[in-house]
Design an enzyme around this catalytic site. Structure first.
Site, PDB file in Angstrom:
ATOM      1  N   ASP A 144       9.328   2.356   1.557  1.00  0.00           N
ATOM      2  CA  ASP A 144       8.181   3.099   2.076  1.00  0.00           C
ATOM      3  C   ASP A 144       8.080   2.802   3.564  1.00  0.00           C
ATOM      4  OD1 ASP A 144       5.731   3.990   2.945  1.00  0.00           O
ATOM      5  OD2 ASP A 144       4.623   3.357   1.161  1.00  0.00           O
ATOM      6  N   PHE A 175       0.851  -1.191   0.000  1.00  0.00           N
ATOM      7  CA  PHE A 175       0.000   0.000   0.000  1.00  0.00           C
ATOM      8  C   PHE A 175       0.882   1.234   0.000  1.00  0.00           C
ATOM      9  CE2 PHE A 175      -2.287   3.525   1.899  1.00  0.00           C
ATOM     10  CZ  PHE A 175      -3.438   3.538   1.127  1.00  0.00           C
ATOM     11  N   LYS A 195       3.026   9.695   8.195  1.00  0.00           N
ATOM     12  CA  LYS A 195       2.252   9.351   9.391  1.00  0.00           C
ATOM     13  C   LYS A 195       2.777   9.894  10.733  1.00  0.00           C
ATOM     14  CE  LYS A 195      -0.702   5.723   7.762  1.00  0.00           C
ATOM     15  NZ  LYS A 195      -0.405   5.244   6.421  1.00  0.00           N
TER      16      LYS A 195
END
Ligand SMILES: *Cc1c(COP(=O)(O)O)cnc(C)c1O
Length: 405
Positions: free
Chosen positions: A229, A144, A258
């Site tokens: 990532d 993702f 995040k």
């Protein structure tokens, strides 16, 4: 008599459904305030939080250092554009560069935006050094990477693609942790390999350390840019500041978002000096990227997270042991336990939505990663006692609630 109790959660849920795009299946509560690793809803019901806003609120809620950083910097300067330098941006870049051992930082506002920057950088390096055909990116199945077009194209899950074709061309997906599949997929056209050291949304799936070393060797041999990532697994979540530090393999590019500013929006791409040299003035930009407010908050959060790393290791090990012993007792129900530090998951042989609802009823917030994985990503300040409380309720669910009809 009319009931005196007004259900604010219900009222807000209904208003929300009327006025807000229906892009999420939200739980029917509205969160109003938080403190430490507790959240309170619109009826003042108190929850112990194992979600942290999806691995974002790493220092929990109402953190004094974050509050002061926002107050001080907002009085001084919030935004000034990238026409000028600002000191908070430079300070943050310096600490992230030193922590990663990479060369330079680029700032933006979200994870997807950091992914876009990394895809563009890898392509401009590939096409500049190896010719116009060197644009392919190999990414992983079950990955993702976000919701913009480049990011969904890199995401290896068809459910995020449906209805949005055509996607960005030149991206291949291979099985994660399968070195043969990866080496078969690369060619003279390959400019980059993109992976999450621990896949988050895909179900908390760790990279195999040997596989990762082999990936690194392939990249070195063929001059391919290696992109990690770490938007979910970075910023201290695994007990090291970067997840890749658990595996001793350094990428050419790593992206963060995040947790980086503990709940304040920010994204970052870090790159080696070599790869960074391909982004010359005008090649990439972001109006808000590198603004002094977000960068100052992030610097404070980074400092605090570094002091929490031992704590994350301690609580993470306790969590792992709890998961392992639970999986020994419930061999039929629990198929696997995975993850590192305070990013762990339990794969059950049933969809976890009932378990999540049960825990919510017991004032504990959790989330899933895919249909059958309970994802545990609490604020990094989570304690052993908090973990114990979670496990008491998971056991209660398995004993009393999960009876077959
Ligand atoms: C959340 C996430 C993203 C996307 O970040 P946004 O800030 O939502 O754009 C990308 N990659 C990973 C691994 C993520 O967990």
């Amino acid at each position: 008599m009319e009931p005196l109790f007004i259900d604010n959660n219900l009222n807000l849920s209904e208003l929300g459904k009327k006025y807000v795009f229906n892009t999420y299946n939200r739980f029917p509560i509205s969160l109003k305030y938080g403190n430490g690793n507790y959240l309170f809803d619109a009826n003042d019901k108190k929850y112990l939080d194992f979600v942290s806003g999806i691995a974002v609120n790493c220092l929990g809620y109402n953190n004094t250092k974050i509050n002061e950083a926002i107050t001080q910097q907002s009085v001084q300067l919030m935004h000034c554009s990238n026409l000028y330098w600002n000191e908070p941006m430079i300070n943050l870049a310096k600490s992230l560069v030193e922590l990663s051992g990479l060369g330079k930082a680029f700032f933006c506002n979200s994870g997807a935006e950091a992914i876009e920057a990394a895809l563009k950088l890898a392509r401009i390096k590939g096409t500049t050094t190896k010719g116009q055909d060197c644009y392919e990116i190999v990414a992983m199945k079950q990955s993702f990477h976000g919701r913009t077009f480049g990011a969904i194209s890199a995401t290896g899950q068809p459910k995020y693609h449906e209805g949005f074709y055509p996607l960005l061309p030149g991206i291949k997906h291979v099985d994660f942790n399968d070195i043969e599949a990866l080496s078969n997929a690369i060619s003279d056209k390959t400019c980059a390999i993109l992976l999450e050291p621990i896949q988050g949304e895909g179900g908390i799936i760790e990279v195999n350390p040997e596989y990762l070393s082999q990936v690194k060797m392939l990249c070195d041999k063929h001059n391919i840019t290696l992109i990690f990532d770490e938007i979910q697994c970075g910023v201290g979540r695994t007990g090291k500041f970067f997840a890749f530090q658990n595996f001793d393999v350094k990428p050419d590019i790593v992206v963060l978002a995040k947790g980086l500013a503990g709940g304040f929006p920010i994204g970052a791409m870090l790159g080696s000096d070599e790869v960074a040299s391909y982004f010359t003035p005008g090649k990439h930009a972001s109006t808000f990227g590198g603004n002094p407010l977000a960068c100052h908050v992030a610097s404070i959060v980074v400092g605090e997270v570094l002091q929490l790393l031992n704590h994350v290791n301690e609580v993470g090990n306790y969590l792992k042991n709890e998961l392992l012993s639970l999986s020994q007792i419930y061999k039929d129900e629990i198929l696997d336990v995975r993850g590192i530090g305070l990013m762990q998951g339990i794969e059950f042989n049933f969809p976890v939505n009932n378990l999540i609802a049960f825990l919510m009823d017991k004032n504990i917030l959790t989330l899933s990663a895919g249909e059958r994985v309970l994802r545990i990503v609490p604020p990094l300040i989570c304690t052993v006692v908090d973990v114990e409380r979670l496990f008491i309720e998971i056991r209660n669910f398995l004993v009393y609630e999960n009876k077959q009809p």
